[in-house]
Design a protein around this motif. Structure first.
Motif, PDB file in Angstrom:
ATOM      1  N   GLY A 176       0.331  10.431  12.451  1.00 47.83           N
ATOM      2  CA  GLY A 176       1.457  11.041  13.152  1.00 47.83           C
ATOM      3  C   GLY A 176       2.302  10.077  13.963  1.00 47.83           C
ATOM      4  N   ALA A 177       1.904   8.803  14.077  1.00 49.64           N
ATOM      5  CA  ALA A 177       2.690   7.835  14.833  1.00 49.64           C
ATOM      6  C   ALA A 177       3.963   7.477  14.077  1.00 49.64           C
ATOM      7  CB  ALA A 177       1.872   6.584  15.097  1.00 49.64           C
ATOM      8  N   LEU A 178       5.086   7.468  14.784  1.00 44.11           N
ATOM      9  CA  LEU A 178       6.386   7.147  14.210  1.00 44.11           C
ATOM     10  C   LEU A 178       6.873   5.840  14.829  1.00 44.11           C
ATOM     11  CD1 LEU A 178       8.607   8.337  12.301  1.00 44.11           C
ATOM     12  CD2 LEU A 178       9.631   9.361  14.338  1.00 44.11           C
ATOM     13  N   THR A 179       7.076   4.806  13.991  1.00 44.47           N
ATOM     14  CA  THR A 179       7.389   3.476  14.477  1.00 44.47           C
ATOM     15  C   THR A 179       8.677   2.962  13.845  1.00 44.47           C
ATOM     16  OG1 THR A 179       5.028   2.982  14.674  1.00 44.47           O
ATOM     17  CG2 THR A 179       6.538   1.106  14.686  1.00 44.47           C
ATOM     18  N   GLN A 180       9.628   2.495  14.658  1.00 46.36           N
ATOM     19  CA  GLN A 180      10.834   1.890  14.119  1.00 46.36           C
ATOM     20  C   GLN A 180      10.510   0.493  13.619  1.00 46.36           C
ATOM     21  OE1 GLN A 180      14.402   2.087  16.533  1.00 46.36           O
ATOM     22  NE2 GLN A 180      15.278   0.289  15.512  1.00 46.36           N
ATOM     23  N   VAL A 181      10.933   0.185  12.370  1.00 49.50           N
ATOM     24  CA  VAL A 181      10.620  -1.113  11.766  1.00 49.50           C
ATOM     25  C   VAL A 181      11.866  -1.922  11.418  1.00 49.50           C
ATOM     26  CG1 VAL A 181       8.385  -0.350  10.889  1.00 49.50           C
ATOM     27  CG2 VAL A 181      10.428  -0.053   9.466  1.00 49.50           C
ATOM     28  N   ASP A 182      13.043  -1.323  11.476  1.00 49.08           N
ATOM     29  CA  ASP A 182      14.289  -2.051  11.222  1.00 49.08           C
ATOM     30  C   ASP A 182      15.427  -1.238  11.820  1.00 49.08           C
ATOM     31  OD1 ASP A 182      15.725  -4.239  10.247  1.00 49.08           O
ATOM     32  OD2 ASP A 182      16.212  -3.251   8.358  1.00 49.08           O
ATOM     33  N   GLY A 183      16.585  -1.858  12.018  1.00 43.09           N
ATOM     34  CA  GLY A 183      17.709  -1.162  12.628  1.00 43.09           C
ATOM     35  C   GLY A 183      19.041  -1.711  12.166  1.00 43.09           C
ATOM     36  N   GLY A 184      20.119  -1.159  12.753  1.00 38.76           N
ATOM     37  CA  GLY A 184      21.462  -1.625  12.472  1.00 38.76           C
ATOM     38  C   GLY A 184      22.145  -0.979  11.288  1.00 38.76           C
ATOM     39  N   TYR A 185      21.850   0.279  11.003  1.00 39.08           N
ATOM     40  CA  TYR A 185      22.395   0.958   9.830  1.00 39.08           C
ATOM     41  C   TYR A 185      23.467   1.984  10.212  1.00 39.08           C
ATOM     42  CZ  TYR A 185      18.374  -0.866   7.235  1.00 39.08           C
ATOM     43  OH  TYR A 185      17.449  -1.680   6.639  1.00 39.08           O
TER      44      TYR A 185
END
Length: 292
Positions: free
Chosen positions: A137-146
């Motif tokens: 259930g853990a939600l982790t951001q792995v990339d950005g800038g979209y």
């Protein structure tokens, strides 16, 4: 009418069709209409189409391995969804996301994780991101800038994650490790100006990557070096995604969008003869996807 595609008969067209998912146990294809806030289901046996309205815009739906029903990416986060009766319950929120963002596209991998993108509703700023949702259930951001995050696709050997930055016409490739971490992002392909922009993607069983051309009226199969190997033309401009379906995984269904265009087939669901078989989808929660 394109010779490459057949239109699936039904009583409505999608404003923004997306996220097709083959469900072998039901012999059915699911997909969403983001702007109409709908989940759709096509029964391959008799052609019947069911539809359910969601409380928010919805970007994707993925089956669960270790619990009944599905997970779905709504604007406020990931929800647990069941049908008959319809229930929608919180599962993982997007508290860290900027206001006005929504979920857009996702895929599950062989380890039961979901890779999902977010984007601003107005596509007007690079505030979107790529997330990993783990079976716990853990939600982790792995990339950005979209501006527009799209089309996660995982290579047949599970070693690579592909992700689309539609606004920039770019597709990235990340090394995908068994523990769910990603290696450095690298540009794999940039669409030519006359090809529309890249949208949803899926791999076939032979390692070809099929990409939907938003604004390009087609889907194309690319080889591992990023060269176009095969094209299937479609009678709609805004092509969004595709999924292999059927007992032999040899039926390619393609979604499209009718919002903003005056086209007789914009928003239709198409079936295309791809000339190759696909891969069985994975489910969330456990490894190895569906039982054969």
């Amino acid at each position: 009418m394109s010779a490459d595609a057949q239109i699936v008969a039904r009583d409505r067209r999608d404003l923004l069709g997306e996220g097709p998912l083959w469900h072998p146990a039901e012999n059915a294809l699911y997909w969403v209409d983001i702007l109409a806030r709908r989940i759709n289901r096509l029964h391959l046996g008799d052609g019947r189409v069911d539809s359910w309205v969601m409380p928010e815009m919805i970007g994707w739906i993925i089956a669960r391995r270790d619990a009944p029903g599905f997970l779905a990416g709504l604007q406020s986060g990931v929800k647990a969804v069941t049908f008959a009766p319809l229930t929608v319950a919180a599962f993982a929120d997007l508290a860290a996301e900027p206001a006005g963002n929504r979920m857009n596209d996702a895929k599950a991998d062989a380890h039961g994780r979901i890779w999902a993108g977010t984007m601003p509703v107005g596509c007007d700023r690079p505030s979107g991101a790529l997330y990993r949702l783990d079976p716990g259930g853990a939600l982790t951001q792995v990339d950005g800038g979209y501006h527009i995050a799209n089309g996660p696709a995982i290579s047949p050997d599970g070693r690579w994650l592909f992700h689309t930055n539609t606004f920039l016409r770019e597709i990235y490739r990340f090394p995908l490790h068994d523990d769910g971490t990603l290696g450095s992002r690298a540009l794999w392909l940039r669409f030519a100006d006359d090809g529309g922009t890249p949208d949803g993607m899926t791999f076939d069983a032979e390692g070809g990557l099929w990409i939907a051309h938003w604004g390009g009226a087609r889907v194309s199969r690319f080889d591992p070096d990023g060269r176009v190997e095969r094209v299937r033309r479609l009678p709609a401009t805004q092509i969004t995604s595709m999924a292999f379906a059927g007992e032999r995984l040899d039926r390619l269904f393609v979604t499209s969008a009718g919002d903003g265009v005056d086209e007789p087939h914009g928003g239709d669901l198409f079936e295309v003869d791809a000339g190759v078989r696909g891969l069985a989808p994975h489910a969330f929660g456990r490894e190895n996807g569906y039982d054969a």
